[in-house]
Design an enzyme around this catalytic site. Structure first.
Site, short mmCIF file in Angstrom:
data_model
loop_
_atom_site.label_atom_id
_atom_site.label_comp_id
_atom_site.label_asym_id
_atom_site.label_seq_id
_atom_site.Cartn_x
_atom_site.Cartn_y
_atom_site.Cartn_z
N HIS A 108 0.88 -1.15 0.03
CA HIS A 108 0.10 0.13 0.07
C HIS A 108 0.85 1.03 0.09
O HIS A 108 0.30 2.56 0.14
CB HIS A 108 -0.97 0.08 1.23
CG HIS A 108 -1.79 -1.09 1.00
ND1 HIS A 108 -2.77 -1.35 2.35
CD2 HIS A 108 -2.46 -1.65 0.02
CE1 HIS A 108 -3.71 -2.34 1.82
NE2 HIS A 108 -3.50 -2.61 0.34
N GLY A 175 -2.22 -9.19 12.56
CA GLY A 175 -2.79 -7.84 12.75
C GLY A 175 -3.82 -6.96 11.76
O GLY A 175 -3.39 -5.87 11.46
N1 APR Z 1 -2.34 -6.80 18.54
C1 APR Z 1 -2.70 -7.48 17.34
N2 APR Z 1 -3.95 -7.22 16.59
C2 APR Z 1 -4.42 -6.05 16.81
C3 APR Z 1 -4.04 -5.03 17.96
C4 APR Z 1 -2.82 -5.63 18.64
N3 APR Z 1 -2.25 -4.91 19.73
N4 APR Z 1 -4.58 -4.00 17.86
C5 APR Z 1 -5.54 -4.16 17.20
N5 APR Z 1 -5.41 -5.52 16.36
C6 APR Z 1 -6.03 -5.74 15.07
C7 APR Z 1 -7.60 -5.54 15.14
O1 APR Z 1 -8.60 -6.65 15.96
C8 APR Z 1 -7.88 -5.61 13.71
O2 APR Z 1 -8.30 -6.80 13.25
O3 APR Z 1 -5.55 -5.18 13.89
C9 APR Z 1 -6.74 -5.11 12.97
C10 APR Z 1 -6.61 -3.78 12.46
O4 APR Z 1 -7.50 -3.85 11.30
P1 APR Z 1 -7.65 -2.49 10.51
O5 APR Z 1 -7.69 -1.27 11.28
O6 APR Z 1 -8.80 -2.55 9.44
O7 APR Z 1 -6.16 -2.27 9.74
P2 APR Z 1 -5.80 -3.08 8.42
O8 APR Z 1 -6.20 -4.33 8.57
O9 APR Z 1 -4.31 -3.10 8.48
O10 APR Z 1 -6.36 -2.35 7.29
C11 APR Z 1 -6.11 -2.69 6.03
O11 APR Z 1 -7.33 -0.82 5.02
O12 APR Z 1 -7.29 1.56 5.55
C12 APR Z 1 -6.76 0.75 4.50
O13 APR Z 1 -4.93 0.85 3.58
C13 APR Z 1 -5.43 0.48 4.81
O14 APR Z 1 -3.78 -0.94 4.90
C14 APR Z 1 -4.93 -0.54 5.53
C15 APR Z 1 -5.87 -1.57 5.06
#
Ligand code: APR
Length: 234
Positions: A108, A175
């Site tokens: 990304h 994550g």
């Molecule tokens: N340890 C492990 N997992 C965690 C923690 C932690 N301390 N804190 C939060 N999480 C988990 C949450 O439960 C959730 O499932 O991390 C995940 C974060 O999800 P999102 O906020 O949706 O982030 P992500 O999956 O990386 O988003 C994907 O979406 O907005 C776009 O391009 C952006 O790269 C991003 C993509």
């Protein structure tokens, strides 16, 4: 042993960088259509630059956590055994690199890199984005944007990612909420190719049911424990 690891915002959560879809996540504070789409940038480039400048400031003060450190150890440990780690991240922060990971695939894009919206030239940049920046490659002023893949744009390195998935002995997702494609579809691709899959997350993701193995808890605890297990089991 070849391991494909996909990371998301959850791996950087304990470094103080917000996730996107948790209860106080980034997309609960900003409208992604305004700050993370080409249309939003065309409508209001100053708002988009301010959004990413705030995230650059936040990143400058962040520190890699035990999950990043463990993944750097995994890369070195696998290489020492004639294996390999393919670390693909959805994150635009550079915490994997700061923890010592040598090869990180940013599908990304990267927050610490700027790009000319006119000619696509990129350059390392952690300074605030402004309308006065002149592209050194094409001379355009006012076209500087973060080198980040916005919604509606094509993720980077997809061919390399698909090759690595097909050669993996194990696919591990860490994550990520499993809500954004194509990254959210990697587990299905791995499964279709007979590759065992594991989810390591704070809580079950949207596609938790697809994974063979699941480890839940904060990444700073679950990832080091998992890496230790992989490197001692050989
Ligand atoms: N340890 C492990 N997992 C965690 C923690 C932690 N301390 N804190 C939060 N999480 C988990 C949450 O439960 C959730 O499932 O991390 C995940 C974060 O999800 P999102 O906020 O949706 O982030 P992500 O999956 O990386 O988003 C994907 O979406 O907005 C776009 O391009 C952006 O790269 C991003 C993509």
């Amino acid at each position: 042993m070849k391991i494909f690891v996909l990371t998301g915002a959850g791996v950087s959560a304990e470094s103080g960088l917000g996730t996107f879809r948790d209860k106080d996540g980034v997309w609960t504070q900003y409208d992604l259509n305004e700050v993370a789409t080409p249309e939003g940038f065309a409508r209001n480039p100053a708002l988009v630059r301010a959004f990413y400048n705030a995230r650059r400031e936040n990143l400058a003060g962040a520190v890699a956590n035990a999950a990043h450190d463990a993944l750097a150890r995994l890369e070195a440990g696998l290489a020492a055994r004639g294996g390999a780690l393919f670390l693909c991240t959805q994150n635009v922060d550079d915490l994997h690199e700061r923890a010592g990971s040598q090869r990180v695939i940013h599908m990304h894009g990267e927050l610490a890199v700027s790009r000319c919206h006119a000619c696509q030239a990129t350059w390392p940049d952690t300074a605030p984005l402004t309308a006065e920046i002149v592209c050194e490659a094409c001379g355009r002023e006012g076209a500087a944007r973060p080198h980040i893949v916005w919604f509606g744009e094509i993720p980077l390195y997809m061919e390399e990612i698909e090759d690595a998935l097909s050669e993996a002995d194990l696919f591990v997702s860490i994550g990520t909420s499993g809500s954004v494609y194509p990254a959210a579809g990697f587990v299905e691709m791995a499964r279709a190719m007979g590759v065992p899959t594991c989810e390591i997350n704070l809580e079950p993701s949207a596609n938790a049911y697809v994974f063979d193995e699941k480890l839940y808890g904060p990444a700073s605890e679950t990832v080091p424990a998992w890496v230790e297990r992989v490197l001692t089991q050989g």
